[in-house]
Design an enzyme around this catalytic site. Structure first.
Site, PDB file in Angstrom:
ATOM      1  N   LYS A  12      76.951  57.708  10.734  1.00  0.00           N
ATOM      2  CA  LYS A  12      76.106  58.214   9.644  1.00  0.00           C
ATOM      3  C   LYS A  12      76.722  59.452   9.005  1.00  0.00           C
ATOM      4  CE  LYS A  12      71.592  56.806  11.415  1.00  0.00           C
ATOM      5  NZ  LYS A  12      70.313  57.363  11.870  1.00  0.00           N
ATOM      6  N   ASP A  68      66.274  58.271   8.830  1.00  0.00           N
ATOM      7  CA  ASP A  68      65.836  57.307   9.822  1.00  0.00           C
ATOM      8  C   ASP A  68      66.047  55.941   9.205  1.00  0.00           C
ATOM      9  OD1 ASP A  68      64.705  57.076  12.524  1.00  0.00           O
ATOM     10  OD2 ASP A  68      63.223  55.855  11.482  1.00  0.00           O
ATOM     11  N   TYR A 151      74.444  47.391  13.950  1.00  0.00           N
ATOM     12  CA  TYR A 151      74.383  45.948  13.706  1.00  0.00           C
ATOM     13  C   TYR A 151      75.320  45.508  12.581  1.00  0.00           C
ATOM     14  CZ  TYR A 151      70.062  46.645  16.379  1.00  0.00           C
ATOM     15  OH  TYR A 151      69.151  46.992  17.335  1.00  0.00           O
ATOM     16  N   ASP A 152      76.248  46.374  12.165  1.00  0.00           N
ATOM     17  CA  ASP A 152      77.120  46.105  11.013  1.00  0.00           C
ATOM     18  C   ASP A 152      77.828  44.752  11.077  1.00  0.00           C
ATOM     19  OD1 ASP A 152      76.580  48.285   9.498  1.00  0.00           O
ATOM     20  OD2 ASP A 152      78.392  49.406  10.026  1.00  0.00           O
ATOM     21  N   LYS A 172      80.973  50.345   1.730  1.00  0.00           N
ATOM     22  CA  LYS A 172      79.639  50.229   2.346  1.00  0.00           C
ATOM     23  C   LYS A 172      78.672  51.201   1.682  1.00  0.00           C
ATOM     24  CE  LYS A 172      76.984  50.588   6.589  1.00  0.00           C
ATOM     25  NZ  LYS A 172      76.915  51.043   7.962  1.00  0.00           N
TER      26      LYS A 172
HETATM   27  P1  IMP Z   1      68.097  55.894  13.755  1.00  0.00           P
HETATM   28  O1  IMP Z   1      68.050  55.905  12.249  1.00  0.00           O
HETATM   29  O2  IMP Z   1      68.968  56.939  14.300  1.00  0.00           O
HETATM   30  O3  IMP Z   1      66.735  55.832  14.361  1.00  0.00           O
HETATM   31  O4  IMP Z   1      68.822  54.562  14.202  1.00  0.00           O
HETATM   32  C1  IMP Z   1      68.613  53.371  13.570  1.00  0.00           C
HETATM   33  C2  IMP Z   1      69.366  52.240  14.234  1.00  0.00           C
HETATM   34  O5  IMP Z   1      69.386  51.184  13.284  1.00  0.00           O
HETATM   35  C3  IMP Z   1      70.827  52.542  14.552  1.00  0.00           C
HETATM   36  O6  IMP Z   1      71.008  52.968  15.866  1.00  0.00           O
HETATM   37  C4  IMP Z   1      71.476  51.193  14.336  1.00  0.00           C
HETATM   38  O7  IMP Z   1      71.328  50.409  15.468  1.00  0.00           O
HETATM   39  C5  IMP Z   1      70.637  50.601  13.220  1.00  0.00           C
HETATM   40  N1  IMP Z   1      71.256  50.922  11.916  1.00  0.00           N
HETATM   41  C6  IMP Z   1      70.824  51.799  10.979  1.00  0.00           C
HETATM   42  N2  IMP Z   1      71.670  51.844   9.926  1.00  0.00           N
HETATM   43  C7  IMP Z   1      72.653  50.981  10.222  1.00  0.00           C
HETATM   44  C8  IMP Z   1      73.842  50.607   9.544  1.00  0.00           C
HETATM   45  O8  IMP Z   1      74.189  51.069   8.452  1.00  0.00           O
HETATM   46  N3  IMP Z   1      74.604  49.695  10.165  1.00  0.00           N
HETATM   47  C9  IMP Z   1      74.290  49.159  11.373  1.00  0.00           C
HETATM   48  N4  IMP Z   1      73.220  49.487  12.063  1.00  0.00           N
HETATM   49  C10 IMP Z   1      72.397  50.400  11.490  1.00  0.00           C
END
Ligand code: IMP
Length: 202
Positions: A12, A68, A151-152, A172
Site C-alpha cells: 500500500k 481500509d 489477492y492480486d 495498477k
Molecule cells: P486492510 O485494508 O489493511 O484491512 O486489508 C485489506 C486486505 O484486503 C488486505 O490484507 C488484502 O488481503 C486485501 N486487499 C486490499 N487491497 C488489495 C489489493 O490492492 N490487492 C490485493 N489484495 C488487496
C-alpha cells in the site's frame, strides 16, 4: 503539508507514494513514530479507515492518512469484505488465497468480485475526510502474475485481460480501487475543495 501514512503494508505504501507525490506533500512513515495502530473493529471500510487515521492523528498531532480495503466476492455474498485481511483466520496471503479458491471450488465463471478502498485523512483539529474507490473483476481458478500483494494474483481485470499481479505499480494505480480513491482525494485537493466537513470525531 506533512502527512503520516498510517499503514504498515509495504504494498500500500508504494501505491500511495506514487500518487501523493504529485501533491507535493511530505510523506512520513509510521515507523518514524512510536505509536500503535488501533484494532480494526469497525463494521465498514469508512469506519475502519477513519478509526485508523484519527487515532494516529490524535497521537501525533499531525495529519494522518489511512485506508481500509477489501475484496467482495459476489458468490460469497460480499465476503470476505472488511475481513479480507483475516479471511479464515489465515496468517499469510498465500493461505488466504487458497482459502478463497477452496470456497469458490464449485462456483463457475464468471466469478464476479470487486475491490473496495476507502482512504481517510484525519486532521489534528478532529476533522476527517474520506474518499472511496472500487473496481470490478473476476476471481480466477489459480494465481497469475508475480507483482503486488494480497489477492492480486487471483483478481482478473477483464478489460485488460490481466490480473492485478500482472500489472506494474503505475498500471495498477491507474485503475485500482486504491488508485481511484486516491484520485478522488487528489482531485479534491487540486481543485482546492477538500471535503473537510465530512465528519468530526470526538
Ligand atoms: P486492510 O485494508 O489493511 O484491512 O486489508 C485489506 C486486505 O484486503 C488486505 O490484507 C488484502 O488481503 C486485501 N486487499 C486490499 N487491497 C488489495 C489489493 O490492492 N490487492 C490485493 N489484495 C488487496
Amino acid at each position: 503539508m506533512r502527512v503520516i501514512l498510517a499503514t504498515s503494508s509495504a504494498g500500500k505504501l508504494l501505491e500511495f507514494h506514487e500518487g501523493l507525490n504529485s501533491l507535493g506533500w511530505e510523506l512520513l512513515g509510521l515507523d518514524q513514530f512510536n505509536v500503535a495502530m488501533p484494532p480494526e473493529d469497525g463494521a465498514t471500510y469508512e469506519e475502519n479507515a477513519m478509526i485508523k487515521a484519527a487515532s494516529i492523528s490524535l497521537a501525533t498531532k499531525m495529519v494522518a492518512l489511512a485506508d481500509d480495503s477489501g475484496l467482495e466476492v459476489e458468490a460469497l455474498n460480499g465476503a470476505p469484505g472488511v475481513y479480507s485481511a483475516r479471511f479464515g483466520n489465515k496468517k499469510s496471503d498465500l493461505e488466504r488465497n487458497l482459502h478463497l479458491l477452496e470456497h469458490l471450488r464449485n462456483v463457475p465463471q464468471p466469478r464476479k468480485a470487486k475491490f473496495v478502498s476507502v482512504i481517510a485523512l484525519a486532521h489534528p483539529d478532529g476533522f476527517v475526510e474520506s474518499y472511496r474507490g472500487e473496481i470490478e473483476g473476476l476471481i480466477l481458478e489459480g494465481p497469475r502474475g508475480e507483482a503486488g500483494f494480497g489477492y492480486d494474483s487471483l483478481f482478473l481485470v477483464p478489460e485488460l485481460g490481466k490480473t492485478f499481479a500482472e500489472l506494474s505499480v503505475e498500471e495498477k494505480r491507474k485503475i485500482s480501487h486504491r488508485g481511484r480513491a486516491l484520485e478522488a482525494l487528489l482531485l479534491a485537493y487540486k481543485s482546492g475543495n477538500p471535503r473537510r466537513e465530512v465528519s468530526k470525531l470526538e
